[in-house]
Design a protein around this motif. Structure first.
Motif, mmCIF file in Angstrom:
data_model
loop_
_atom_site.group_PDB
_atom_site.id
_atom_site.type_symbol
_atom_site.label_atom_id
_atom_site.label_comp_id
_atom_site.label_asym_id
_atom_site.label_seq_id
_atom_site.Cartn_x
_atom_site.Cartn_y
_atom_site.Cartn_z
ATOM 1 N N ARG A 187 3.175 7.300 19.529
ATOM 2 C CA ARG A 187 2.078 6.709 19.529
ATOM 3 C C ARG A 187 1.438 6.556 18.130
ATOM 4 N NH1 ARG A 187 -1.609 9.171 23.822
ATOM 5 N NH2 ARG A 187 -0.417 11.239 22.567
ATOM 6 N N ALA A 188 1.514 7.542 17.360
ATOM 7 C CA ALA A 188 0.904 7.826 16.057
ATOM 8 C C ALA A 188 1.775 7.193 14.894
ATOM 9 C CB ALA A 188 0.795 9.051 15.655
ATOM 10 N N VAL A 189 1.141 7.008 14.064
ATOM 11 C CA VAL A 189 1.469 6.431 12.740
ATOM 12 C C VAL A 189 1.587 7.212 11.689
ATOM 13 C CG1 VAL A 189 1.623 4.444 10.960
ATOM 14 C CG2 VAL A 189 1.480 4.027 13.587
ATOM 15 N N LEU A 190 2.549 7.542 10.939
ATOM 16 C CA LEU A 190 2.425 8.467 9.395
ATOM 17 C C LEU A 190 2.618 7.484 8.324
ATOM 18 C CD1 LEU A 190 4.751 11.441 10.733
ATOM 19 C CD2 LEU A 190 2.097 11.426 10.747
ATOM 20 N N LEU A 191 2.070 7.835 7.287
ATOM 21 C CA LEU A 191 2.341 7.316 5.860
ATOM 22 C C LEU A 191 3.018 8.218 4.998
ATOM 23 C CD1 LEU A 191 -1.464 6.596 5.890
ATOM 24 C CD2 LEU A 191 0.400 4.976 6.143
ATOM 25 N N GLU A 192 4.110 7.551 4.398
ATOM 26 C CA GLU A 192 4.908 8.272 3.484
ATOM 27 C C GLU A 192 4.860 7.391 2.070
ATOM 28 O OE1 GLU A 192 8.688 8.761 5.221
ATOM 29 O OE2 GLU A 192 9.336 6.473 4.941
ATOM 30 N N ILE A 193 5.136 8.325 1.213
ATOM 31 C CA ILE A 193 5.291 7.504 -0.224
ATOM 32 C C ILE A 193 6.584 6.908 -0.416
ATOM 33 C CG2 ILE A 193 6.144 9.608 -1.463
ATOM 34 C CD1 ILE A 193 4.265 8.929 -3.726
ATOM 35 N N THR A 245 -6.188 10.309 9.245
ATOM 36 C CA THR A 245 -7.121 11.041 9.417
ATOM 37 C C THR A 245 -6.898 12.396 8.217
ATOM 38 O OG1 THR A 245 -5.940 11.971 11.150
ATOM 39 C CG2 THR A 245 -7.788 10.484 11.753
ATOM 40 N N ASP A 246 -5.904 12.694 8.263
ATOM 41 C CA ASP A 246 -5.707 13.964 7.439
ATOM 42 C C ASP A 246 -5.676 13.617 5.900
ATOM 43 O OD1 ASP A 246 -5.216 15.726 9.556
ATOM 44 O OD2 ASP A 246 -2.766 15.015 9.568
ATOM 45 N N GLY A 293 5.939 4.189 -5.231
ATOM 46 C CA GLY A 293 4.642 5.095 -5.402
ATOM 47 C C GLY A 293 5.113 6.247 -6.349
ATOM 48 N N ARG A 294 6.292 6.553 -5.950
ATOM 49 C CA ARG A 294 6.783 7.866 -6.754
ATOM 50 C C ARG A 294 6.931 7.510 -8.296
ATOM 51 N NH1 ARG A 294 8.316 12.246 -3.705
ATOM 52 N NH2 ARG A 294 8.836 11.826 -1.521
ATOM 53 N N GLU A 295 7.296 6.151 -8.442
ATOM 54 C CA GLU A 295 7.522 6.128 -9.964
ATOM 55 C C GLU A 295 6.211 5.541 -10.758
ATOM 56 O OE1 GLU A 295 9.111 1.790 -12.092
ATOM 57 O OE2 GLU A 295 10.361 2.547 -10.217
ATOM 58 N N VAL A 296 4.998 5.294 -9.761
ATOM 59 C CA VAL A 296 3.770 5.176 -10.261
ATOM 60 C C VAL A 296 3.406 6.463 -10.681
ATOM 61 C CG1 VAL A 296 1.292 4.717 -9.451
ATOM 62 C CG2 VAL A 296 3.054 2.840 -9.177
ATOM 63 N N LEU A 297 3.359 7.450 -9.784
ATOM 64 C CA LEU A 297 3.038 8.921 -9.975
ATOM 65 C C LEU A 297 3.570 9.391 -11.387
ATOM 66 C CD1 LEU A 297 3.016 10.895 -6.919
ATOM 67 C CD2 LEU A 297 1.097 10.189 -8.084
ATOM 68 N N GLU A 298 5.045 9.392 -11.557
ATOM 69 C CA GLU A 298 5.731 9.828 -12.676
ATOM 70 C C GLU A 298 5.178 8.958 -13.856
ATOM 71 O OE1 GLU A 298 7.798 12.323 -12.905
ATOM 72 O OE2 GLU A 298 6.962 12.720 -10.850
ATOM 73 N N THR A 299 5.045 7.663 -14.029
ATOM 74 C CA THR A 299 4.546 7.002 -15.087
ATOM 75 C C THR A 299 2.998 7.540 -15.569
ATOM 76 O OG1 THR A 299 5.705 5.020 -14.348
ATOM 77 C CG2 THR A 299 3.912 4.844 -15.798
ATOM 78 N N ARG A 300 2.198 7.884 -14.457
ATOM 79 C CA ARG A 300 1.209 8.464 -14.850
ATOM 80 C C ARG A 300 1.130 9.937 -15.418
ATOM 81 N NH1 ARG A 300 -3.265 5.819 -11.946
ATOM 82 N NH2 ARG A 300 -4.460 7.557 -11.743
ATOM 83 N N LEU A 348 1.103 12.881 -0.805
ATOM 84 C CA LEU A 348 2.297 12.381 0.242
ATOM 85 C C LEU A 348 3.443 12.676 -0.561
ATOM 86 C CD1 LEU A 348 1.319 8.796 1.280
ATOM 87 C CD2 LEU A 348 1.342 10.798 2.470
ATOM 88 N N ALA A 349 3.526 12.793 -1.839
ATOM 89 C CA ALA A 349 4.769 13.300 -2.717
ATOM 90 C C ALA A 349 4.957 14.970 -2.559
ATOM 91 C CB ALA A 349 4.590 12.996 -4.079
ATOM 92 N N ARG A 350 3.920 15.625 -2.307
ATOM 93 C CA ARG A 350 3.952 16.839 -2.314
ATOM 94 C C ARG A 350 4.243 17.476 -0.916
ATOM 95 N NH1 ARG A 350 -0.516 16.634 -5.647
ATOM 96 N NH2 ARG A 350 -1.816 17.097 -3.811
ATOM 97 N N THR A 351 3.708 16.734 0.073
ATOM 98 C CA THR A 351 3.530 17.372 1.468
ATOM 99 C C THR A 351 4.445 16.585 2.582
ATOM 100 O OG1 THR A 351 1.542 16.065 2.180
ATOM 101 C CG2 THR A 351 1.213 18.352 1.140
ATOM 102 N N GLY A 352 4.944 15.509 2.135
ATOM 103 C CA GLY A 352 5.499 14.431 2.960
ATOM 104 C C GLY A 352 4.447 13.678 3.945
#
Length: 144
Positions: free
Chosen positions: A87-93, A51-52, A97-104, A42-46
């Motif tokens: 009708r569709a729902v997308l998920l975004e960081i 399903t994806d 979430g970005r803070e967790v990634l950066e900490t990791r 999600l951070a890289r691609t948006g």
């Protein structure tokens, strides 16, 4: 020093060790490796559909739905409307979430910096020289 070309098997064994190391030292956010993969995608691609994300992570859609529900409850991921299909729902960081990634990533960098300090300058140079080629190899596999 050997000049024989690297084999897929040799590379696979070395990368398995690297993956194990990365997983063992990446503990921030108390999330699973699959959750970390989802956040990274999600951070890289948006924004993406469930399903994806399931396909990319190699899990079933029901398993991804459960994971997304947990990540949403932790405020690491947010659901947003898809402008192309209302009708569709997308998920975004989220910012959290970005803070967790950066900490990791910081955890991994510190461990790897300490490890690099314990190997010879020659090995550090060889590792640095290999990084661009490894990046291109990964891109070639993931883009195919």
């Amino acid at each position: 020093m050997s000049t024989s070309p690297a084999s897929g098997r040799d590379l696979s064994l070395a990368l398995e060790k690297v993956v194990r190391l990365v997983r063992e030292v990446s503990t921030a956010g108390d999330i699973s490796p699959t959750a970390a993969t989802v956040l990274g995608v999600l951070a890289r691609t948006g924004a993406q559909r469930v399903t994806d994300l399931a396909r990319i992570a190699g899990v079933s859609q029901p398993a991804m739905t459960q994971l997304v529900n947990r990540l949403t409850q932790q405020a690491l991921v947010a659901r947003v409307a898809d402008d192309a299909d209302r009708r569709a729902v997308l998920l975004e960081i989220t910012a959290a979430g970005r803070e967790v990634l950066e900490t990791r990533r910081g955890q991994r960098a510190r461990v790897l910096d300490a490890a690099l300090a314990r190997v010879s300058a020659e090995d550090r140079a060889a590792i640095a020289a290999a990084l661009p080629a490894l990046g291109r190899l990964v891109d070639a596999v993931l883009d195919s």
